[in-house]
Scaffold this motif. Structure first.
Motif: not given
Length: 110
Positions: A93-110
């Motif tokens: 679930x944590x990895x899936x949440x990371x996908x959503x964050x990266x797609x939205x661009x909320x955490x561009x540094x990762x």
């Protein structure tokens, strides 16, 4: 302005890709089971994997591969045969949440 529930942009992207390519948006099924997010894609071809299933898998891989997200893939066969019933991709679930964050661009540094 955030709502109580974040939209699942990854799921929306997969469903939109299906719609654009005239694939049933019900073909990829998203489920949360315990601490896992599971995407199940039913196969309709008797020998091999049908083109719709392959296209959905390819689209998902094109998104997650550059992001470096860990996932598991399993083939489920019909009992007593070599026929593929479905392909399942699962994420913590944590990895899936990371996908959503990266797609939205909320955490561009990762």
């Amino acid at each position: 302005m955030k709502s109580n529930e974040d939209p699942d942009v990854f799921k929306q992207a997969v469903k939109l890709m299906c719609k654009i390519n005239n694939i049933s948006t019900r073909k990829p099924r998203f489920e949360v089971i315990d601490n896992m997010v599971v995407i199940s894609i039913k196969n309709h071809l008797e020998d091999g994997v049908d083109l719709d299933c392959f296209n959905i898998l390819n689209f998902i891989y094109q998104i997650i591969s550059p992001l470096g997200i860990k996932f598991n893939q399993q083939l489920y066969l019909y009992p007593n045969s070599k026929r593929v019933a479905r392909v399942v991709i699962s994420f913590e679930k944590e990895d899936y949440e990371s996908i959503k964050i990266k797609i939205r661009g909320d955490n561009i540094s990762n």
